[in-house]
Write an enzyme that holds these catalytic residues in place. Structure first.
Site, short mmCIF file in Angstrom:
data_model
loop_
_atom_site.label_atom_id
_atom_site.label_comp_id
_atom_site.label_asym_id
_atom_site.label_seq_id
_atom_site.Cartn_x
_atom_site.Cartn_y
_atom_site.Cartn_z
N CYS A 817 26.82 11.06 19.30
CA CYS A 817 25.82 10.70 18.29
C CYS A 817 24.63 10.00 18.92
O CYS A 817 23.49 10.18 18.50
CB CYS A 817 26.45 9.81 17.22
N SER A 818 24.89 9.16 19.93
CA SER A 818 23.81 8.43 20.61
C SER A 818 23.56 8.96 22.01
O SER A 818 22.78 8.36 22.76
CB SER A 818 24.15 6.94 20.67
#
Length: 855
Positions: A817-818
């Site tokens: 996600c990051s």
């Protein structure tokens, strides 16, 4: 070279453009108007404002001796401009001009101009030279230079006879307009041309073809165009860069201003209206253009108004005030055409969009007098890189140089017309058809990117009111991938689960149109059953990667999980291995259309749908012509060679090899045998009819996936305007949809940022050593493990692992996600390599301590 609102100029240039395209296609000499070179140009000696008083005259284009100005003349431009090798010198009288030809030549020494024998005799009688060359302007140096001017006697004579406005056309752009446009009244007068120079530009070698021109465009784009985009030139003009403040985001450093990557940016962190970039310029640098790169998808971080100050110390004077279009994605010039050196240039961000507090700037470019834009450098055509272009090898470098000059003139003509040829958004509307036959030339266009951005912007829809939430069972999908025969309906494939999950639940719910703004970079939210995840983009990217793998598996050993594509015959052999083509047997056209929509969404956005399709498919999707000899070897190279051999076979060999066994049928990519003529399965091919048989096979194979490709294209055009596909070459569409398949360590380093780690940390050094030993496939797997994407570009953030102690057992952890990698402290590069490779290939599921059904 804009035609403005004059319809006569516009139609005349279109007429000339059509003639040029026909000449390129037929390998004929281009129109004389495009190749125009004036017979006479007048130059005066001018002192460069950026030159220091102590500049040496020994290597200058013009020198001083006892108060006299001497201009050396050489016999050709491809030699070092040493005064000792000069054939003679010219001493122009004070206040007069030097008359030369309009023929120019640019190389690493600088810009040369030709002086004819007749012109040379005005200054040096008795010199045995057919022509001479003068170094008019040196590259990247100060000193005197020659500047083209209008001859004073000519100007005076024209003023007396015709008035101020009557001047003969002496530039090729003017000549194109004069000879191709309709004029009310008298035809514009054209200056006398240099016949020899014009014929050099029009010259076409006997073996030259349109494909040679395309290769020259690709060579120029790969080895010259990329250098023009390189922001390293900033370092040649600027000694240091200061910024008012910098955010803690590792993606927001000041170094991002000059890294050449528009995905990164400098982000301020301070009070509203107090942000600035201060450039400390190198001595003698005079700015021609100062350009900022901005992106309207940054919302309130987008600069709205910028001022530019310059001077020395704290005594700065205002030189520019620019309002920036709030919808701009690209470059904006904030300062240009300076005539003096400014030791300090300060760019002040006065205001951001919608009252934003902080600002983002994605790039900075400078063109200055220390890097003169003198034209195309002929030295690039002596490069060893020509080995990659066998059609160009053996052609003299001077011929390639002049052909490239003419192509650049053609591109300039095309650029002046592009805004008038591209229609407004309507995916059913065709564009100027002639452009399609020279699509590869568009790689060199300078107006194209702005038009593409505008077309995409005009065709945007609003962001969806809600984000679809999908529940995906990847364990069932993996079981299906291991043995697809157990489930012929493919209902457990990730592709099918996503497709069914996105169907409207009732008649009031709208289907996704995939034309939303770029900043809406997550199309749906994934909940992976039995895997804990809060999807902030990583789960979505994982689902795209899973679908890509199901459509076109990266391994040639596994069975095909889905029926939409089929492997080509070239599996595991040569450069064209592991490609897929649309399955001619599959009739699920609605799903092919959805694949096209996903491809369009990838083209518009920042995520990828990785499909290993050959150029044959991409060309048909973008409307480019396909060729059996050029494109089909990537699908079935053995068949191409067999048919070529059959064409040149004698009757005895043909009868020996085929006898009565060759009939009018051929297998397609899906293995089906189709008849080439009615009842062809029982009709034997005779030697006299072999050419017709070859033609029928080629037609059948080139068109075998026509319906499936048409369905994909229909979906693609629902998302991407036809004009955009017409302006992009097929290679560019492939890269925008699928990303860059080549993942180098250097590219990964450029996209990597560090938090609580220094680039010199031993853990980081072990990481790069390990990735250097990886294959391209290994690095692709690593990239997906960290970011959820399997191709570049993709940002990577590296943090130390949470334990921090040296370990040989722990695997690296990631958060897709990051796009973050948590890197343990391994004792050696070898251990790091082993753990990274294992994680990249085996750690696919996203496991956390949360419940997989938790909202």
């Amino acid at each position: 070279m804009s035609p403005g609102g004059n319809p006569h100029l516009l139609l005349g240039r279109i007429r000339c453009l059509n003639r040029c395209i026909e000449c390129f296609r037929r390998g004929e000499a281009l129109p004389e108007s495009l190749c125009f070179v004036p017979r006479e140009v007048c130059y005066k000696i001018c002192k460069d404002s950026s030159a220091g008083s102590g500049s040496s005259s020994s290597s200058a284009s013009c020198g001083n001796s006892g108060g006299k100005t001497l201009v050396p003349v050489w016999d050709h431009p491809n030699q070092p401009p040493n005064r000792k090798t000069a054939k003679c010198t010219i001493e122009p009288k004070k206040g007069t001009c030097i008359r030369t030809s309009g023929e120019e030549h640019y190389n690493s020494h600088g810009l040369w101009v030709k002086i004819s024998k007749e012109q040379l005799e005005e200054y040096c009688s008795g010199v045995e030279m057919d022509e001479g060359w003068i170094l008019a302007c040196k590259h990247a140096e100060g000193g005197d230079r020659l500047v083209p001017v209008e001859a004073p006697d000519t100007a005076s004579r024209q003023q007396q006879l015709f008035g101020y406005d009557h001047k003969p056309c002496n530039r090729w752009e003017q000549v194109v307009d004069a000879e191709n446009c309709l004029h009310l009244g008298g035809q514009p007068k054209v200056a006398e041309h240099d016949e020899a120079a014009v014929q050099k530009l029009r010259y076409v070698p006997a073996t030259w073809t349109f494909e040679c021109d395309e290769d020259l465009v690709h060579y120029f784009y790969d080895h010259v165009g990329k250098e023009d985009e390189n922001l390293g030139s900033v370092k040649q003009c600027v000694s240091s860069i200061d910024v008012s403040s910098c955010s803690k985001d590792p993606n927001g450093g000041a170094s991002c201003l000059t890294d050449g990557d528009t995905e990164t940016y400098w982000e301020s962190d301070g009070m509203q209206g107090q942000h600035w970039i201060r450039l400390h310029m190198k001595r003698g640098t005079v700015v021609n253009k100062l350009i900022l790169t901005v992106d309207s998808t940054d919302d309130t971080y987008m600069p709205k108004r910028v001022t530019v100050f310059g001077g020395e110390g704290e005594n700065l004077k205002k030189y520019g005030d620019v309002n920036i279009d709030e919808n701009l994605i690209g470059e904006v010039c904030v300062l240009e055409d300076m005539t003096i050196h400014l030791p300090i240039i300060e760019i002040r961000i006065e205001e951001c969009r919608d009252g934003g507090i902080d600002v983002r700037i994605r790039g900075l470019k400078i063109k200055s007098s220390c890097e003169r834009d003198l034209g195309l450098n002929s030295d690039v055509f002596q490069s060893p890189h020509l080995v990659r272009y066998p059609r160009l090898e053996g052609t003299p470098p001077d011929v390639l140089y002049r052909r490239a000059l003419v192509i650049l003139r053609f591109i300039s003509l095309l650029d002046s017309l592009l805004p008038h040829l591209v229609p407004a958004w309507d995916y059913s509307l065709g564009t100027f058809n002639q452009i399609k036959s020279i699509k590869q030339f568009l790689l060199l266009s300078k107006r194209r990117s702005t038009l593409i951005i505008q077309c995409l912007k005009d065709s945007e829809s609003s962001k969806p009111n809600f984000m679809p939430r999908l529940y995906i069972n990847r364990r069932l999908a993996m079981e299906h991938r291991d043995n697809p025969s157990l489930d012929p309906t493919c209902k457990n494939a990730v592709f099918t689960q996503v497709y069914e999950g996105l169907k409207p639940s009732d008649k009031y719910e709208k289907t996704l149109d995939y034309r939303w703004p770029v900043r809406h970079d997550q199309w749906w939210e994934c909940k992976f059953i039995a895997e804990g995840i809060i999807d902030q983009g990583g789960g979505f990217r994982d689902s795209l990667a899973d679908m890509s793998e199901e459509l076109c598996p990266s391994s040639a050993e596994c069975a095909m999980p889905l029926p939409f594509f089929t492997r080509t015959s070239n599996q595991g052999a040569g450069e064209a291995r592991d490609f897929y083509v649309p399955n001619p047997s599959c009739r699920e056209f609605h799903k092919f259309e959805w694949i096209g929509q996903l491809m369009g969404a990838a083209l518009r956005g920042k995520d990828f749908l990785v499909l290993a399709l050959p150029g044959l498919v991409w060309k048909q999707l973008t409307g480019e012509a396909v060729s059996w000899s050029e494109d089909f070897p990537a699908v079935d190279s053995v068949l191409v060679k067999l048919l070529e051999a059959m064409e040149h076979m004698d009757k005895e060999t043909f009868d020996f090899k085929f006898g009565q066994e060759l009939v009018y049928s051929t297998p397609l990519s899906d293995g089906r045998l189709v008849e080439l003529i009615p009842g062809g399965g029982s009709v034997v091919v005779r030697y006299e009819d072999r050419m017709e048989f070859v033609r029928l096979v080629q037609k059948a194979r080139l068109e075998e996936s026509r319906e499936q490709i048409a369905a994909i294209q229909a979906g693609l055009l629902k998302v991407v305007p036809q004009a955009v596909l017409d302006l992009l070459a097929w290679q560019e569409v492939e890269k925008k949809v699928c990303g860059d398949p080549e993942i180098t360590v250097e590219a990964l380093k450029r996209l990597t940022r560090y938090e609580d780690l220094e680039p010199t940390d031993i853990r980081v050094q072990y990481l790069w050593e390990a990735l250097t030993n990886f294959t391209n496939e290994d690095r692709s797997r690593f990239l997906r493990f960290v970011t959820g994407r399997s191709r570049l570009p993709a940002p990577i953030y590296i943090f130390p692992d949470k334990q921090g102690s040296e370990t040989t057992d722990a695997l690296p952890q990631s958060s897709t996600c990051s796009s973050t990698l948590y890197l343990p402290k391994y004792p050696s590069a070898k251990v790091c390599e082993e753990k990274l490779r294992y994680a990249a290939y085996n750690c696919v599921a996203i496991d956390t301590d949360m419940s997989p059904w938790e909202e």
